[in-house]
Design a protein around this motif. Structure first.
Motif, PDB file in Angstrom:
ATOM      1  N   UNK A  63      36.552 -53.040  -4.319  1.00 50.43           N
ATOM      2  CA  UNK A  63      36.893 -51.669  -4.694  1.00 50.43           C
ATOM      3  C   UNK A  63      36.295 -51.274  -6.041  1.00 50.43           C
ATOM      4  N   UNK A  64      36.278 -52.164  -6.995  1.00 53.65           N
ATOM      5  CA  UNK A  64      35.718 -51.876  -8.309  1.00 53.65           C
ATOM      6  C   UNK A  64      34.221 -51.573  -8.196  1.00 53.65           C
ATOM      7  N   UNK A  65      33.500 -52.401  -7.461  1.00 48.92           N
ATOM      8  CA  UNK A  65      32.070 -52.182  -7.263  1.00 48.92           C
ATOM      9  C   UNK A  65      31.845 -50.897  -6.479  1.00 48.92           C
ATOM     10  N   UNK A  66      32.645 -50.692  -5.444  1.00 51.10           N
ATOM     11  CA  UNK A  66      32.495 -49.485  -4.627  1.00 51.10           C
ATOM     12  C   UNK A  66      32.685 -48.228  -5.474  1.00 51.10           C
ATOM     13  N   UNK A  67      33.683 -48.203  -6.335  1.00 48.29           N
ATOM     14  CA  UNK A  67      33.913 -47.039  -7.200  1.00 48.29           C
ATOM     15  C   UNK A  67      32.743 -46.811  -8.157  1.00 48.29           C
ATOM     16  N   UNK A  68      32.210 -47.886  -8.693  1.00 50.10           N
ATOM     17  CA  UNK A  68      31.065 -47.773  -9.592  1.00 50.10           C
ATOM     18  C   UNK A  68      29.847 -47.223  -8.849  1.00 50.10           C
ATOM     19  N   UNK A  69      29.655 -47.654  -7.619  1.00 47.34           N
ATOM     20  CA  UNK A  69      28.522 -47.175  -6.836  1.00 47.34           C
ATOM     21  C   UNK A  69      28.703 -45.718  -6.408  1.00 47.34           C
ATOM     22  N   UNK A  70      29.945 -45.305  -6.205  1.00 50.83           N
ATOM     23  CA  UNK A  70      30.199 -43.887  -5.914  1.00 50.83           C
ATOM     24  C   UNK A  70      29.738 -43.026  -7.089  1.00 50.83           C
ATOM     25  N   UNK A  71      30.072 -43.450  -8.302  1.00 49.98           N
ATOM     26  CA  UNK A  71      29.644 -42.727  -9.501  1.00 49.98           C
ATOM     27  C   UNK A  71      28.120 -42.718  -9.612  1.00 49.98           C
ATOM     28  N   UNK A  72      27.503 -43.846  -9.334  1.00 49.65           N
ATOM     29  CA  UNK A  72      26.047 -43.954  -9.380  1.00 49.65           C
ATOM     30  C   UNK A  72      25.402 -42.996  -8.390  1.00 49.65           C
ATOM     31  N   UNK A  73      25.968 -42.907  -7.204  1.00 50.07           N
ATOM     32  CA  UNK A  73      25.424 -42.008  -6.185  1.00 50.07           C
ATOM     33  C   UNK A  73      25.575 -40.545  -6.598  1.00 50.07           C
ATOM     34  N   UNK A  74      26.669 -40.199  -7.237  1.00 54.51           N
ATOM     35  CA  UNK A  74      26.847 -38.831  -7.727  1.00 54.51           C
ATOM     36  C   UNK A  74      25.755 -38.511  -8.753  1.00 54.51           C
ATOM     37  N   UNK A  75      25.505 -39.446  -9.648  1.00 52.61           N
ATOM     38  CA  UNK A  75      24.485 -39.248 -10.684  1.00 52.61           C
ATOM     39  C   UNK A  75      23.090 -39.050 -10.089  1.00 52.61           C
ATOM     40  N   UNK A  76      22.838 -39.696  -8.950  1.00 53.40           N
ATOM     41  CA  UNK A  76      21.506 -39.643  -8.334  1.00 53.40           C
ATOM     42  C   UNK A  76      21.466 -38.739  -7.093  1.00 53.40           C
ATOM     43  N   UNK A  77      22.519 -37.957  -6.912  1.00 52.80           N
ATOM     44  CA  UNK A  77      22.589 -37.019  -5.782  1.00 52.80           C
ATOM     45  C   UNK A  77      22.363 -37.714  -4.438  1.00 52.80           C
ATOM     46  N   UNK A  78      23.082 -38.824  -4.245  1.00 54.67           N
ATOM     47  CA  UNK A  78      23.022 -39.592  -2.997  1.00 54.67           C
ATOM     48  C   UNK A  78      24.399 -39.683  -2.371  1.00 54.67           C
ATOM     49  N   UNK A  79      24.414 -39.903  -1.065  1.00 53.59           N
ATOM     50  CA  UNK A  79      25.648 -40.233  -0.357  1.00 53.59           C
ATOM     51  C   UNK A  79      25.759 -41.764  -0.363  1.00 53.59           C
ATOM     52  N   UNK A  80      26.983 -42.262  -0.381  1.00 51.86           N
ATOM     53  CA  UNK A  80      27.222 -43.685  -0.285  1.00 51.86           C
ATOM     54  C   UNK A  80      27.790 -44.013   1.073  1.00 51.86           C
ATOM     55  N   UNK A  81      27.153 -44.932   1.791  1.00 50.26           N
ATOM     56  CA  UNK A  81      27.639 -45.355   3.109  1.00 50.26           C
ATOM     57  C   UNK A  81      28.092 -46.809   3.005  1.00 50.26           C
ATOM     58  N   UNK A  82      29.381 -47.036   3.264  1.00 48.33           N
ATOM     59  CA  UNK A  82      29.952 -48.381   3.266  1.00 48.33           C
ATOM     60  C   UNK A  82      30.824 -48.552   4.492  1.00 48.33           C
ATOM     61  N   UNK A  83      30.948 -49.773   5.004  1.00 52.96           N
ATOM     62  CA  UNK A  83      31.838 -49.992   6.145  1.00 52.96           C
ATOM     63  C   UNK A  83      33.290 -49.694   5.766  1.00 52.96           C
ATOM     64  N   UNK A  84      34.073 -49.293   6.737  1.00 51.43           N
ATOM     65  CA  UNK A  84      35.497 -49.038   6.472  1.00 51.43           C
ATOM     66  C   UNK A  84      36.347 -50.171   6.964  1.00 51.43           C
TER      67      UNK A  84
END
Length: 85
Positions: free
Chosen positions: A64-85
């Motif tokens: 979850x910690x890594x996932x949250x950090x990557x969500x922020x990274x994707x916002x900064x780079x105007x990307x969607x984040x796709x992860x398994x649920x």
């Protein structure tokens, strides 16, 4: 790492110290993953300017910690984040 394991095995570390070591490790791993992916995103966007999605799977996606950090990274780079649920 070995010192922490040895002290833990000898019951010389209390629960708070163990939790702090684990949190520090998780933070460091998160920063390394984020920094490497940021570099990869920059390279990918130069090669494929229309890139829209960052796909992450496995243990990285489960943390979850890594996932949250990557969500922020994707916002900064105007990307969607796709992860398994």
């Amino acid at each position: 790492r070995e010192v922490v394991i040895e002290l833990s095995d000898q019951n010389k570390l209390d629960a708070q110290v163990i939790a702090d070591v684990c949190a520090s490790f998780q933070y460091t791993v998160t920063e390394v993953v984020k920094n490497r992916l940021e570099y990869a995103i920059d390279v990918a966007k130069k090669m494929l300017p229309d890139i829209e999605t960052l796909v992450v799977a496995g243990g990285v996606a489960a943390n979850q910690c890594i996932k949250n950090s990557l969500k922020e990274l994707c916002v900064q780079h105007d990307l969607k984040l796709a992860v398994p649920t």
